[in-house]
Design a protein around this motif. Sequence first.
Motif, PDB file in Angstrom:
ATOM      1  N   ALA A  15       0.837  -1.204   0.000  1.00  0.00           N
ATOM      2  CA  ALA A  15       0.000   0.000   0.000  1.00  0.00           C
ATOM      3  C   ALA A  15       0.871   1.252   0.000  1.00  0.00           C
ATOM      4  CB  ALA A  15      -0.931  -0.008   1.212  1.00  0.00           C
ATOM      5  N   ARG A  16       1.925   1.254   0.779  1.00  0.00           N
ATOM      6  CA  ARG A  16       2.820   2.425   0.828  1.00  0.00           C
ATOM      7  C   ARG A  16       3.518   2.657  -0.514  1.00  0.00           C
ATOM      8  NH1 ARG A  16       2.785   4.840   5.437  1.00  0.00           N
ATOM      9  NH2 ARG A  16       2.184   3.719   7.327  1.00  0.00           N
ATOM     10  N   LYS A  17       3.859   1.600  -1.210  1.00  0.00           N
ATOM     11  CA  LYS A  17       4.454   1.758  -2.542  1.00  0.00           C
ATOM     12  C   LYS A  17       3.430   2.357  -3.507  1.00  0.00           C
ATOM     13  CE  LYS A  17       7.891  -1.949  -2.422  1.00  0.00           C
ATOM     14  NZ  LYS A  17       8.267  -3.265  -2.990  1.00  0.00           N
ATOM     15  N   ILE A  18       2.224   1.837  -3.481  1.00  0.00           N
ATOM     16  CA  ILE A  18       1.186   2.275  -4.421  1.00  0.00           C
ATOM     17  C   ILE A  18       0.831   3.747  -4.230  1.00  0.00           C
ATOM     18  CG2 ILE A  18      -1.253   1.985  -5.041  1.00  0.00           C
ATOM     19  CD1 ILE A  18      -0.764  -1.082  -4.511  1.00  0.00           C
ATOM     20  N   VAL A  19       0.685   4.202  -3.002  1.00  0.00           N
ATOM     21  CA  VAL A  19       0.293   5.601  -2.792  1.00  0.00           C
ATOM     22  C   VAL A  19       1.382   6.574  -3.233  1.00  0.00           C
ATOM     23  CG1 VAL A  19      -1.338   5.059  -0.935  1.00  0.00           C
ATOM     24  CG2 VAL A  19       1.025   5.706  -0.361  1.00  0.00           C
ATOM     25  N   ASN A  20       2.572   6.093  -3.467  1.00  0.00           N
ATOM     26  CA  ASN A  20       3.662   6.953  -3.939  1.00  0.00           C
ATOM     27  C   ASN A  20       3.896   6.862  -5.448  1.00  0.00           C
ATOM     28  OD1 ASN A  20       4.756   8.375  -1.564  1.00  0.00           O
ATOM     29  ND2 ASN A  20       4.954   6.297  -0.785  1.00  0.00           N
ATOM     30  N   TRP A  21       3.078   6.092  -6.162  1.00  0.00           N
ATOM     31  CA  TRP A  21       3.195   6.058  -7.613  1.00  0.00           C
ATOM     32  C   TRP A  21       2.868   7.442  -8.160  1.00  0.00           C
ATOM     33  CZ3 TRP A  21       0.147   0.928  -8.808  1.00  0.00           C
ATOM     34  CH2 TRP A  21       0.959  -0.168  -8.471  1.00  0.00           C
ATOM     35  N   ASP A  22       3.553   7.833  -9.218  1.00  0.00           N
ATOM     36  CA  ASP A  22       3.392   9.162  -9.790  1.00  0.00           C
ATOM     37  C   ASP A  22       3.013   9.050 -11.267  1.00  0.00           C
ATOM     38  OD1 ASP A  22       3.442  11.955  -9.900  1.00  0.00           O
ATOM     39  OD2 ASP A  22       5.566  11.987 -10.448  1.00  0.00           O
ATOM     40  N   TYR A  23       1.742   9.272 -11.561  1.00  0.00           N
ATOM     41  CA  TYR A  23       1.258   9.242 -12.932  1.00  0.00           C
ATOM     42  C   TYR A  23       1.457  10.619 -13.570  1.00  0.00           C
ATOM     43  CZ  TYR A  23      -1.095   4.894 -11.613  1.00  0.00           C
ATOM     44  OH  TYR A  23      -1.371   3.627 -11.177  1.00  0.00           O
ATOM     45  N   GLU A  24       1.813  10.644 -14.843  1.00  0.00           N
ATOM     46  CA  GLU A  24       1.992  11.892 -15.588  1.00  0.00           C
ATOM     47  C   GLU A  24       0.618  12.469 -15.955  1.00  0.00           C
ATOM     48  OE1 GLU A  24       4.920  13.446 -16.478  1.00  0.00           O
ATOM     49  OE2 GLU A  24       5.945  11.955 -15.222  1.00  0.00           O
ATOM     50  N   PRO A  25       0.523  13.811 -16.065  1.00  0.00           N
ATOM     51  CA  PRO A  25      -0.735  14.411 -16.526  1.00  0.00           C
ATOM     52  C   PRO A  25      -1.116  13.854 -17.897  1.00  0.00           C
ATOM     53  CG  PRO A  25       0.758  16.095 -15.684  1.00  0.00           C
ATOM     54  CD  PRO A  25       1.531  14.806 -15.749  1.00  0.00           C
ATOM     55  N   PRO A  26      -2.363  13.685 -18.222  1.00  0.00           N
ATOM     56  CA  PRO A  26      -3.538  14.014 -17.418  1.00  0.00           C
ATOM     57  C   PRO A  26      -3.913  12.916 -16.421  1.00  0.00           C
ATOM     58  CG  PRO A  26      -4.271  13.162 -19.509  1.00  0.00           C
ATOM     59  CD  PRO A  26      -2.748  13.184 -19.554  1.00  0.00           C
ATOM     60  N   TYR A  27      -3.143  11.823 -16.420  1.00  0.00           N
ATOM     61  CA  TYR A  27      -3.459  10.692 -15.550  1.00  0.00           C
ATOM     62  C   TYR A  27      -3.089  10.952 -14.088  1.00  0.00           C
ATOM     63  CZ  TYR A  27      -3.811   8.725 -20.172  1.00  0.00           C
ATOM     64  OH  TYR A  27      -4.163   8.522 -21.496  1.00  0.00           O
ATOM     65  N   SER A  28      -2.532  12.120 -13.812  1.00  0.00           N
ATOM     66  CA  SER A  28      -2.141  12.460 -12.443  1.00  0.00           C
ATOM     67  C   SER A  28      -3.343  12.546 -11.497  1.00  0.00           C
ATOM     68  CB  SER A  28      -1.339  13.764 -12.419  1.00  0.00           C
ATOM     69  OG  SER A  28      -2.072  14.814 -13.027  1.00  0.00           O
ATOM     70  N   TYR A  30      -5.043  10.208 -10.837  1.00  0.00           N
ATOM     71  CA  TYR A  30      -5.017   8.918 -10.162  1.00  0.00           C
ATOM     72  C   TYR A  30      -3.935   8.845  -9.089  1.00  0.00           C
ATOM     73  CZ  TYR A  30      -7.957   7.718 -14.123  1.00  0.00           C
ATOM     74  OH  TYR A  30      -8.955   7.701 -15.066  1.00  0.00           O
ATOM     75  N   ASN A  31      -3.123   9.895  -8.953  1.00  0.00           N
ATOM     76  CA  ASN A  31      -2.110   9.909  -7.900  1.00  0.00           C
ATOM     77  C   ASN A  31      -2.799   9.932  -6.537  1.00  0.00           C
ATOM     78  OD1 ASN A  31      -0.080   9.945  -9.794  1.00  0.00           O
ATOM     79  ND2 ASN A  31       0.255  12.154  -9.666  1.00  0.00           N
ATOM     80  N   MET A  32      -2.237   9.198  -5.600  1.00  0.00           N
ATOM     81  CA  MET A  32      -2.768   9.132  -4.237  1.00  0.00           C
ATOM     82  C   MET A  32      -1.828   9.884  -3.306  1.00  0.00           C
ATOM     83  SD  MET A  32      -3.872   5.145  -3.966  1.00  0.00           S
ATOM     84  CE  MET A  32      -4.457   4.263  -5.380  1.00  0.00           C
ATOM     85  N   THR A  33      -2.183   9.899  -2.036  1.00  0.00           N
ATOM     86  CA  THR A  33      -1.308  10.494  -1.033  1.00  0.00           C
ATOM     87  C   THR A  33      -0.980   9.431   0.004  1.00  0.00           C
ATOM     88  OG1 THR A  33      -3.074  11.196   0.465  1.00  0.00           O
ATOM     89  CG2 THR A  33      -2.497  12.716  -1.322  1.00  0.00           C
ATOM     90  N   ASP A  34       0.080   9.665   0.751  1.00  0.00           N
ATOM     91  CA  ASP A  34       0.419   8.702   1.802  1.00  0.00           C
ATOM     92  C   ASP A  34      -0.240   9.087   3.129  1.00  0.00           C
ATOM     93  OD1 ASP A  34       1.989  10.857   2.427  1.00  0.00           O
ATOM     94  OD2 ASP A  34       3.874   9.736   2.498  1.00  0.00           O
ATOM     95  N   ASP A  35      -1.377   9.752   3.020  1.00  0.00           N
ATOM     96  CA  ASP A  35      -2.195  10.090   4.178  1.00  0.00           C
ATOM     97  C   ASP A  35      -2.575   8.801   4.907  1.00  0.00           C
ATOM     98  OD1 ASP A  35      -5.108  10.373   5.299  1.00  0.00           O
ATOM     99  OD2 ASP A  35      -4.337  12.424   5.164  1.00  0.00           O
ATOM    100  N   PRO A  36      -2.501   8.774   6.244  1.00  0.00           N
ATOM    101  CA  PRO A  36      -2.848   7.544   6.981  1.00  0.00           C
ATOM    102  C   PRO A  36      -4.229   6.989   6.646  1.00  0.00           C
ATOM    103  CG  PRO A  36      -1.804   9.122   8.455  1.00  0.00           C
ATOM    104  CD  PRO A  36      -2.017   9.830   7.138  1.00  0.00           C
ATOM    105  N   GLU A  37      -5.195   7.862   6.332  1.00  0.00           N
ATOM    106  CA  GLU A  37      -6.538   7.386   5.971  1.00  0.00           C
ATOM    107  C   GLU A  37      -6.518   6.640   4.641  1.00  0.00           C
ATOM    108  OE1 GLU A  37      -9.535  10.435   6.191  1.00  0.00           O
ATOM    109  OE2 GLU A  37      -8.936  10.995   8.221  1.00  0.00           O
TER     110      GLU A  37
END
Length: 175
Positions: A15-28, A30-37
């Motif tokens: 999960a920690r790896k996935i939330v740090n994936w960085d998609y290029e615009p316009p697909y950005s 779909y970027n997540m945050t590493d917020d605990p929630e």
Amino acid sequence: MANDYCIAAMDEQQARKIVNWDYEPPYSIYNMTDDPEDIQEMLDGTYFSVLSTEGELVGFFCYGQNAQVPGGRLQGLYIGDDVLDIGLGMRPDLTGKGKGLGFVQAGLAFGQATYAPSGFRLTVAAFNQRAFTLYTQAGFVRTTSFLNKNGETEREFIIMESTGESRCMSDKIEK
């Protein structure tokens, strides 16, 4: 191919790896945050990691309400008790390389085996023609669209459904 992947319960490291994936615009979008929630949601039992046959993390699937877009839910568009919502994400460096159909088929086969729904439903951003085409190839059809407001941004989404008779299921029967 659907058999090229292993799908298993999400763990915290994945999960920690996935939330740090960085998609290029316009697909950005779909970027997540590493917020605990966000991490906690990915560990709630509805998210599954997808590993290659070599054990490399290549994506994820989620099933149920977490796969729905809030604007569609507020408008009452996610109806049907026996339809399973599916959400997915592939590692950014693997997208656009022709691996999507096998990836989607793996998620559908896993969802069918795990939840036995009568059909599947997914929601895609209207601008994402690449994903829309892929989902059509996987047997999904457009059912409706809606606008989702997120802060100052309003974006159109398309809901697509499949009867669960994905091409991966048909391929297995024909062989």
